[in-house]
Design a protein around this motif. Structure first.
Motif, PDB file in Angstrom:
ATOM      1  N   LYS A   1       0.571  -1.140  -0.098  1.00  0.00           N
ATOM      2  CA  LYS A   1       0.151  -0.126  -0.009  1.00  0.00           C
ATOM      3  C   LYS A   1       0.696   1.381   0.019  1.00  0.00           C
ATOM      4  CE  LYS A   1      -3.647  -2.357   2.849  1.00  0.00           C
ATOM      5  NZ  LYS A   1      -4.480  -2.263   4.006  1.00  0.00           N
ATOM      6  N   SER A   2       0.794   1.866  -1.201  1.00  0.00           N
ATOM      7  CA  SER A   2       1.962   3.164  -1.183  1.00  0.00           C
ATOM      8  C   SER A   2       1.265   4.207  -2.460  1.00  0.00           C
ATOM      9  CB  SER A   2       3.225   2.622  -1.249  1.00  0.00           C
ATOM     10  OG  SER A   2       3.971   3.846  -1.157  1.00  0.00           O
ATOM     11  N   SER A   3       1.762   5.237  -2.361  1.00  0.00           N
ATOM     12  CA  SER A   3       1.372   6.014  -3.201  1.00  0.00           C
ATOM     13  C   SER A   3       2.523   7.183  -3.473  1.00  0.00           C
ATOM     14  CB  SER A   3       0.098   6.894  -3.198  1.00  0.00           C
ATOM     15  OG  SER A   3      -0.494   7.676  -4.322  1.00  0.00           O
ATOM     16  N   ALA A   4       3.910   6.594  -3.608  1.00  0.00           N
ATOM     17  CA  ALA A   4       5.154   7.384  -3.416  1.00  0.00           C
ATOM     18  C   ALA A   4       5.588   8.042  -4.888  1.00  0.00           C
ATOM     19  CB  ALA A   4       5.997   6.692  -2.543  1.00  0.00           C
ATOM     20  N   VAL A   5       5.835   9.021  -4.859  1.00  0.00           N
ATOM     21  CA  VAL A   5       6.379   9.806  -6.216  1.00  0.00           C
ATOM     22  C   VAL A   5       7.105  10.519  -6.092  1.00  0.00           C
ATOM     23  CG1 VAL A   5       5.161  11.292  -8.124  1.00  0.00           C
ATOM     24  CG2 VAL A   5       3.612   9.587  -7.072  1.00  0.00           C
ATOM     25  N   TYR A   6       8.239  10.407  -7.105  1.00  0.00           N
ATOM     26  CA  TYR A   6       9.371  11.630  -7.194  1.00  0.00           C
ATOM     27  C   TYR A   6       9.208  12.440  -8.470  1.00  0.00           C
ATOM     28  CZ  TYR A   6      14.306  13.248  -7.734  1.00  0.00           C
ATOM     29  OH  TYR A   6      15.305  14.019  -7.816  1.00  0.00           O
ATOM     30  N   VAL A   7       9.578  13.758  -8.244  1.00  0.00           N
ATOM     31  CA  VAL A   7       9.492  14.549  -9.402  1.00  0.00           C
ATOM     32  C   VAL A   7      10.711  15.511  -9.337  1.00  0.00           C
ATOM     33  CG1 VAL A   7       7.920  16.450 -10.272  1.00  0.00           C
ATOM     34  CG2 VAL A   7       6.718  14.348  -9.305  1.00  0.00           C
ATOM     35  N   GLU A   8      11.042  15.824 -10.417  1.00  0.00           N
ATOM     36  CA  GLU A   8      12.383  16.442 -10.496  1.00  0.00           C
ATOM     37  C   GLU A   8      12.116  17.378 -11.865  1.00  0.00           C
ATOM     38  OE1 GLU A   8      16.932  15.663 -11.755  1.00  0.00           O
ATOM     39  OE2 GLU A   8      15.995  14.259 -10.478  1.00  0.00           O
ATOM     40  N   THR A   9      12.410  18.697 -11.501  1.00  0.00           N
ATOM     41  CA  THR A   9      12.463  19.800 -12.734  1.00  0.00           C
ATOM     42  C   THR A   9      13.721  20.493 -12.586  1.00  0.00           C
ATOM     43  OG1 THR A   9      11.764  21.672 -11.114  1.00  0.00           O
ATOM     44  CG2 THR A   9       9.923  20.380 -11.842  1.00  0.00           C
ATOM     45  N   ASP A  10      13.795  21.368 -13.259  1.00  0.00           N
ATOM     46  CA  ASP A  10      14.937  22.225 -13.753  1.00  0.00           C
ATOM     47  C   ASP A  10      15.403  22.985 -12.205  1.00  0.00           C
ATOM     48  OD1 ASP A  10      15.785  21.484 -16.076  1.00  0.00           O
ATOM     49  OD2 ASP A  10      14.402  22.900 -17.028  1.00  0.00           O
ATOM     50  N   ASN A  11      14.330  23.462 -11.520  1.00  0.00           N
ATOM     51  CA  ASN A  11      14.442  24.078 -10.316  1.00  0.00           C
ATOM     52  C   ASN A  11      14.620  23.211  -9.103  1.00  0.00           C
ATOM     53  OD1 ASN A  11      11.911  25.399 -12.420  1.00  0.00           O
ATOM     54  ND2 ASN A  11      14.019  26.690 -12.040  1.00  0.00           N
ATOM     55  N   VAL A  12      13.893  22.148  -9.083  1.00  0.00           N
ATOM     56  CA  VAL A  12      13.486  21.687  -7.603  1.00  0.00           C
ATOM     57  C   VAL A  12      13.239  20.143  -7.796  1.00  0.00           C
ATOM     58  CG1 VAL A  12      11.012  22.023  -7.763  1.00  0.00           C
ATOM     59  CG2 VAL A  12      12.207  22.230  -5.406  1.00  0.00           C
ATOM     60  N   ARG A  13      13.535  19.441  -6.828  1.00  0.00           N
ATOM     61  CA  ARG A  13      13.261  17.915  -6.641  1.00  0.00           C
ATOM     62  C   ARG A  13      12.488  17.604  -5.538  1.00  0.00           C
ATOM     63  NH1 ARG A  13      19.825  16.695  -6.202  1.00  0.00           N
ATOM     64  NH2 ARG A  13      19.125  18.331  -4.996  1.00  0.00           N
ATOM     65  N   ILE A  14      11.213  16.929  -5.849  1.00  0.00           N
ATOM     66  CA  ILE A  14      10.209  16.896  -4.926  1.00  0.00           C
ATOM     67  C   ILE A  14       9.783  15.343  -4.642  1.00  0.00           C
ATOM     68  CG2 ILE A  14       7.661  17.337  -4.516  1.00  0.00           C
ATOM     69  CD1 ILE A  14       8.366  19.551  -6.891  1.00  0.00           C
ATOM     70  N   PHE A  15       9.368  15.017  -3.150  1.00  0.00           N
ATOM     71  CA  PHE A  15       9.048  13.704  -3.227  1.00  0.00           C
ATOM     72  C   PHE A  15       7.797  13.744  -2.561  1.00  0.00           C
ATOM     73  CE2 PHE A  15       8.400   9.512  -1.675  1.00  0.00           C
ATOM     74  CZ  PHE A  15       9.194   8.697  -2.372  1.00  0.00           C
ATOM     75  N   ILE A  16       6.805  13.145  -3.275  1.00  0.00           N
ATOM     76  CA  ILE A  16       5.324  13.099  -2.511  1.00  0.00           C
ATOM     77  C   ILE A  16       5.119  11.709  -1.793  1.00  0.00           C
ATOM     78  CG2 ILE A  16       2.857  13.535  -3.303  1.00  0.00           C
ATOM     79  CD1 ILE A  16       3.825  14.874  -5.682  1.00  0.00           C
ATOM     80  N   ASP A  17       4.657  11.927  -0.603  1.00  0.00           N
ATOM     81  CA  ASP A  17       4.230  10.734   0.227  1.00  0.00           C
ATOM     82  C   ASP A  17       5.105   9.788   0.366  1.00  0.00           C
ATOM     83  OD1 ASP A  17       1.870  12.502   0.791  1.00  0.00           O
ATOM     84  OD2 ASP A  17       0.578  11.197  -0.538  1.00  0.00           O
ATOM     85  N   PRO A  18       6.105   9.918   1.069  1.00  0.00           N
ATOM     86  CA  PRO A  18       7.017   8.833   1.373  1.00  0.00           C
ATOM     87  C   PRO A  18       6.635   8.096   2.632  1.00  0.00           C
ATOM     88  CG  PRO A  18       7.844  10.808   2.656  1.00  0.00           C
ATOM     89  CD  PRO A  18       6.440  11.344   1.786  1.00  0.00           C
ATOM     90  N   GLY A  19       5.767   6.950   2.100  1.00  0.00           N
ATOM     91  CA  GLY A  19       5.157   5.951   2.959  1.00  0.00           C
ATOM     92  C   GLY A  19       4.772   4.736   2.261  1.00  0.00           C
ATOM     93  N   LEU A  20       4.556   3.815   3.146  1.00  0.00           N
ATOM     94  CA  LEU A  20       4.057   2.496   2.769  1.00  0.00           C
ATOM     95  C   LEU A  20       3.478   1.684   3.816  1.00  0.00           C
ATOM     96  CD1 LEU A  20       5.936  -0.501   3.148  1.00  0.00           C
ATOM     97  CD2 LEU A  20       7.266   0.618   1.288  1.00  0.00           C
ATOM     98  N   SER A  21       2.550   0.718   3.644  1.00  0.00           N
ATOM     99  CA  SER A  21       2.009  -0.300   4.401  1.00  0.00           C
ATOM    100  C   SER A  21       1.802  -1.746   3.492  1.00  0.00           C
ATOM    101  CB  SER A  21       0.812   0.193   5.176  1.00  0.00           C
ATOM    102  OG  SER A  21       0.802   1.263   5.784  1.00  0.00           O
ATOM    103  N   ALA A  22       1.909  -2.925   4.550  1.00  0.00           N
ATOM    104  CA  ALA A  22       1.776  -3.821   3.621  1.00  0.00           C
ATOM    105  C   ALA A  22       0.254  -4.133   3.395  1.00  0.00           C
ATOM    106  CB  ALA A  22       1.862  -5.024   4.711  1.00  0.00           C
TER     107      ALA A  22
END
Length: 352
Positions: A15-36
């Motif tokens: 169970k997770s919805s973890a996303v990494y986004v990178e642009t020319d200006n900033v690096r973003i991580f959305i929702d760093p979590g998980l469950s079994a």
């Protein structure tokens, strides 16, 4: 430039919805979590544990690269405590801008409790200070009824279901007013800005990093109207050329106004969480399943997205393709790229 990676999702084994986004200006991580995955999911516990370890490694790797960490709500498949054994808190959270769902309002009792524990542990870990130093008197005010933010859903004609729906909304409003009283009975956590720890409340705010804009929604229901699971915040990330939208847990979307939000934003990349069909006949009704199918078909017809990732919740059901088959038929007819996170990597979803 906008590059994104679905780091870990339900289709990949947790169970997770973890996303990494990178642009020319900033690096973003959305929702760093998980469950079994839930106990009833038909794979061995040993395999669930393996997927969790793999997921934690992926989250650790990409969260460590980020400048900004986003937490859209306080369910454990969306955030991790700094004391989580599998994560290095320094590299995941240390010295970063952490944008979170407001932990004081538009939140149910269980998420409020989890948020308090999270803040207590973050303050203890990074500042070696007690939570009490970061509490303030609550703001006493009238809270807007969140039904005012979803006029399409409120005015939708459900035919024979209208009478029952009216009863459900009335009960939901009663619970909401009780929560309003509850929110102002507690001391509020304040935002934190120190060299070691920087946390801001992102609800209905916008942040700019050069040519990159991160925009957050007002609190949205975690599922149907007045869902007991509480509220979440959605996110859009826009550069000069591309836009990514992340729904968080709107569960479908069930609510028509949330579908209209996606259509209005018209993202190049849409990351949408699916309905929890594994609860069909128990916590999920036929009416609400029909709503989410209709809403997804409308989204497919009206957005120009290059990619629509539909995952989370939905992929906890081994009959998921059967239950939402009409949506995939519509995507095929419209030649829209509607896939899961596992399929993004050319793999079969665990639920297949």
């Amino acid at each position: 430039m906008l590059r994104f990676l679905p780091v870990w999702f339900d289709s990949m084994g947790s169970k997770s919805s973890a996303v990494y986004v990178e642009t020319d200006n900033v690096r973003i991580f959305i929702d760093p979590g998980l469950s079994a995955l839930q106990p009833g999911f038909p794979i061995p516990d040993s395999l669930k544990s393996l997927y969790n370890v793999m997921g934690y490694r992926a989250i650790q790797k990409y969260a460590a690269l980020a400048d900004v960490i986003i937490i859209t709500h306080y369910h454990y498949d969306h955030f991790e405590d700094p004391y989580t054994p599998y994560l290095n808190a320094e590299s995941v959270y240390g010295g970063k801008l952490i944008l979170v769902k407001n932990p004081n309002i538009y939140i149910n009792r269980s998420q409020l409790g989890r948020a308090r524990i999270f803040f207590e542990h973050m303050i203890s870990y990074f500042l070696d200070r007690p939570l009490e130093e970061f509490l303030v008197e609550p703001e006493r005010r009238d809270f807007e009824n969140p039904l005012e933010w979803i006029p399409i859903a409120v005015n939708k004609d459900f035919g024979d279901y209208n009478r029952r729906r009216k009863e459900i909304l009335a009960a939901g409003e009663k619970r909401f007013r009780s929560l309003c009283d509850f929110w102002i009975q507690n001391m509020w956590i304040k935002e934190i800005k120190t060299r070691e720890l920087h946390i801001e409340f992102a609800d209905d705010k916008e942040y700019t990093f050069g040519a990159t804009r991160i925009k957050f929604t007002k609190p949205m229901f975690h599922g149907i109207e007045f869902d007991r699971l509480g509220w979440i915040i959605g996110v859009t990330i826009k550069t000069k050329d591309l836009k990514l939208l992340y729904t968080s847990d709107v569960q479908g979307p069930f609510i028509e106004d949330y579908a209209e939000w996606i259509i209005r934003e018209n993202p190049d990349i849409a990351i949408i969480d699916g309905p929890p069909t594994y609860q069909f006949g128990y916590m999920m009704t036929r009416t609400n399943l029909r709503r989410t199918i209709d809403n997804m078909k409308k989204i497919l017809r009206n957005v120009e997205s290059q990619l629509i990732l539909w995952d989370h919740h939905l992929l906890r059901d081994i009959r998921w393709r059967e239950r939402v088959g009409d949506v995939f038929k519509e995507a095929k007819k419209l030649k829209k790229n509607l896939i899961t996170a596992a399929e993004f990597y050319g793999k079969k979803p665990v639920a297949d």
